[in-house]
Each structure stands twice: as C-alpha cells, then as structure tokens.
Motif scaffolding. Structure first.
Motif, PDB file in Angstrom:
ATOM      1  N   GLU A 164     -52.278  45.214 -35.583  1.00 32.07           N
ATOM      2  CA  GLU A 164     -53.474  46.034 -35.759  1.00 32.07           C
ATOM      3  C   GLU A 164     -53.218  47.298 -36.570  1.00 32.07           C
ATOM      4  O   GLU A 164     -54.154  48.059 -36.825  1.00 32.07           O
ATOM      5  N   THR A 165     -51.973  47.525 -36.970  1.00 31.26           N
ATOM      6  CA  THR A 165     -51.659  48.785 -37.652  1.00 31.26           C
ATOM      7  C   THR A 165     -50.875  48.595 -38.947  1.00 31.26           C
ATOM      8  O   THR A 165     -50.513  49.597 -39.573  1.00 31.26           O
ATOM      9  N   SER A 166     -50.614  47.370 -39.358  1.00 32.96           N
ATOM     10  CA  SER A 166     -49.820  47.154 -40.572  1.00 32.96           C
ATOM     11  C   SER A 166     -50.612  47.525 -41.808  1.00 32.96           C
ATOM     12  O   SER A 166     -51.807  47.232 -41.919  1.00 32.96           O
ATOM     13  N   THR A 167     -49.940  48.174 -42.755  1.00 31.87           N
ATOM     14  CA  THR A 167     -50.496  48.418 -44.076  1.00 31.87           C
ATOM     15  C   THR A 167     -49.803  47.482 -45.063  1.00 31.87           C
ATOM     16  O   THR A 167     -48.961  46.676 -44.683  1.00 31.87           O
ATOM     17  N   LEU A 168     -50.157  47.583 -46.335  1.00 31.61           N
ATOM     18  CA  LEU A 168     -49.662  46.612 -47.309  1.00 31.61           C
ATOM     19  C   LEU A 168     -48.138  46.604 -47.404  1.00 31.61           C
ATOM     20  O   LEU A 168     -47.521  45.540 -47.465  1.00 31.61           O
ATOM     21  N   GLY A 169     -47.525  47.774 -47.409  1.00 31.87           N
ATOM     22  CA  GLY A 169     -46.074  47.819 -47.506  1.00 31.87           C
ATOM     23  C   GLY A 169     -45.398  47.149 -46.324  1.00 31.87           C
ATOM     24  O   GLY A 169     -44.449  46.373 -46.489  1.00 31.87           O
ATOM     25  N   VAL A 170     -45.885  47.418 -45.128  1.00 31.50           N
ATOM     26  CA  VAL A 170     -45.317  46.810 -43.927  1.00 31.50           C
ATOM     27  C   VAL A 170     -45.639  45.322 -43.878  1.00 31.50           C
ATOM     28  O   VAL A 170     -44.818  44.504 -43.449  1.00 31.50           O
ATOM     29  N   TYR A 171     -46.834  44.948 -44.335  1.00 37.17           N
ATOM     30  CA  TYR A 171     -47.242  43.535 -44.337  1.00 37.17           C
ATOM     31  C   TYR A 171     -46.333  42.708 -45.240  1.00 37.17           C
ATOM     32  O   TYR A 171     -45.934  41.591 -44.891  1.00 37.17           O
ATOM     33  N   ILE A 172     -45.988  43.242 -46.391  1.00 37.62           N
ATOM     34  CA  ILE A 172     -45.073  42.536 -47.298  1.00 37.62           C
ATOM     35  C   ILE A 172     -43.704  42.375 -46.635  1.00 37.62           C
ATOM     36  O   ILE A 172     -43.079  41.305 -46.721  1.00 37.62           O
ATOM     37  N   TYR A 173     -43.252  43.418 -45.972  1.00 39.28           N
ATOM     38  CA  TYR A 173     -41.958  43.345 -45.274  1.00 39.28           C
ATOM     39  C   TYR A 173     -42.001  42.290 -44.165  1.00 39.28           C
ATOM     40  O   TYR A 173     -41.049  41.518 -43.990  1.00 39.28           O
ATOM     41  N   GLU A 174     -43.091  42.254 -43.421  1.00 38.37           N
ATOM     42  CA  GLU A 174     -43.215  41.272 -42.335  1.00 38.37           C
ATOM     43  C   GLU A 174     -43.173  39.845 -42.874  1.00 38.37           C
ATOM     44  O   GLU A 174     -42.471  38.982 -42.321  1.00 38.37           O
TER      45      GLU A 174
END
Length: 317
Positions: free
Chosen positions: A268-278
C-alpha cells in the motif's frame, strides 16, 4: 526633354559559406570532451542498453544461472501496462511527488526570504543548520527519523502525549498509508529545502534594490513586491527547481524503502522506485522490472525535455 538611363548596379557577390572542413580548431573541443564522454558512455550508456535488452527478454532467476533468456518482444511492456498495480503505484508516486514539490518550493521560498531578513550572525547559524540537514546521508537521516516516529519509544509520540494530555504511546504512524506518506513527505521535504532555499536566496539577492525601493515608494505592499518584482526576476530559477524537484521526488527510494522496513505496508506504500526493486531484486522478474524501468526512464526524459527546452528559451531571451 532628355532622359537619364539608370544602369542597374552589378549584383553583389554571395557571401562565402563557412567551410565545413575538419580543422584542428574544430577538433580540439571534442578532444577535451572525449574522456568525459567515454566515461559517460560506460557508466550510463551500458546500463541503459542492458536495461533495454532485458526488457525484451524473459529474464528470471534461472537466467542468472546461465539458462538462455528467450526473446519476448514487447510482452513485458504489455504485461506492465495492463497490470492494475503499475497504474496504482504510478498514480501514488505522482500524487506524492506533487505534494512534496509544492511543500518544498513553498517552504524553500519562505526560508530564502528569512535568510534575506536575518542579520549576519543568525543567517550564518541558519545556513549551517541547513547545510547539516543537506549533507546528512539519506540512510543515516532515515534511521533518526524512524526512531523519532517509533511506535513505543518515539520522540513524536512522547511530545504529543506531553502537549495534548492524551496518551499517544503505541500510536503506529507507519501502518496507515496516509500517515506513512505524511512522514515520508516530511523527511523528503526536510532534506530538499536547503538546496531550494540557498538557490532562491542567491537569486533574490540579484534583484536590483532600487527597483524594490521604487515599488515601495509607489505604495506596493510586500506581497505585491514579491509577486510583481522578485518572482519574475527569478522565474527561470523556479522553473529549474520545480523540474528538478519533480525528478528527484518521483524517483525517491531510500526514504520509502527504509520506512517500509520500519513498519510500513509494502503493498500500500510502494512508489515507482521501490516497485521496480520489488519486481527485480525481491521477486526475480528482471525482464519485467527492466520494462517498468524503461517506462519510468521515458517519463523522466519527458520531464527533462521540458526543463532543457525552458532553459534554452531563457538563454535565447
């Protein structure tokens, strides 16, 4: 009656065209730039080419062990653009960016105006404080902020308990997405204000003092002088700061990632940078993560193109 015959003047010879021959004088600037261009090609060009290659291949954890990566064309892009979570994360990232940019520019402007009003000693103290906040590494800063908003031992909960006479002990700031992004925005804006404030302060000091004094004698209020004189003088600086802040806040990673580790809900809190890392490092979908990164890069290029265009227009004026 005699007539006078006017003879047309011979046409002037056309101006000689500039020679396009390659001369040492023309090669010299490129020779000076060659080392830096080579370094940029290695540290920027290769990762970009590699990312493009990964985005059109099915590259999973098995490919890390030597299994050939099959070519899938635009399948990774199609899967990304038809995935509802990608659009949710993108909308969340843009909303977070808009809030952070608005707060950063507004507060940075107020701090810059405060620097102009303060005396020499107080201005030095404030400048040192801003430099310390700016120079602090993001990870170290996040450890401090995470401790301040800790559920059990946080300084914020303790101060709110003392000020409101209501127990805030155990209040989870990072569980709710809204309060999570409020804390994240506070940290991001805190780290970005010094650069904006110093840049605007330098711009405001270049506004001619006689123009401000003339407007003041004509009865213009402080608000009118600010929006009618000071802001137009530093408009190009504002354009640069807004565009750079948009780029920095869209690709924010450390603050969001660390806060998620402290207590935030990733889904519920991921942004694009974190989403790419995930997608890449956490789940092993390197091809899909590369496709998302390429789309993200295109967004950054669009924003950067506007910045470059605005800068070129300012130089032509």
């Amino acid at each position: 009656m005699s007539t006078t015959t006017l003879q047309a003047a011979p046409p002037s010879a056309p101006a000689p065209r500039a020679s396009r021959a390659i001369t040492p004088a023309r090669l010299l600037p490129w020779l000076f730039l060659a080392p830096s261009l080579a370094v940029l090609a290695v540290i920027t060009g290769y990762p970009l080419v590699r990312m493009l290659w990964l985005s059109v291949h099915e590259y999973e954890r098995a490919q890390l062990l030597g299994v050939p990566a099959p070519f899938v064309g635009l399948d990774n892009y199609t899967a990304t653009l038809t995935d509802g979570r990608f659009w949710t994360v993108t909308a969340r990232s843009f909303a977070f960016m808009v809030v952070c940019v608005a707060l950063t520019i507004t507060l940075g402007t107020l701090v810059a105006l405060l620097l102009m009003k303060l005396g020499r000693a107080l201005r030095l103290v404030l400048s040192v404080g801003l430099l310390l906040a700016w120079a602090m590494p993001p990870l170290a800063a996040m450890l401090v902020w995470g401790w301040m908003f800790d559920t059990q031992y946080g300084v914020v909960n303790h101060l709110l308990t003392r000020l409101t006479a209501t127990s805030w002990t155990g209040h989870p700031w990072l569980i709710d997405p809204l309060s999570f992004f409020a804390v994240a925005a506070l940290v991001v804006v805190w780290g970005a204000i010094p650069f904006v404030a110093f840049t605007l302060y330098a711009g405001f000091t270049q506004v001619p003092g006689e123009v401000i004094e003339a407007a003041q004698l004509d009865g213009a209020s402080a608000r009118q002088r600010f929006f009618g004189i000071q802001v137009p003088y530093v408009r190009s600086i504002y354009v640069v700061l807004v565009v750079l802040s948009m780029i920095w806040d869209l690709k924010v990673f450390t603050q969001i990632f660390v806060l998620q580790g402290i207590g935030g809900i990733k889904s519920e809190t991921s942004t694009l940078g974190v989403y790419i890392y995930e997608m890449g490092m956490a789940q092993g979908h390197y091809g899909a993560a590369s496709a998302i990164a390429v789309i993200f890069t295109v967004i950054m290029l669009v924003i950067s193109a506007y910045y470059v265009r605005a800068t070129v227009k300012e130089e032509e004026l």
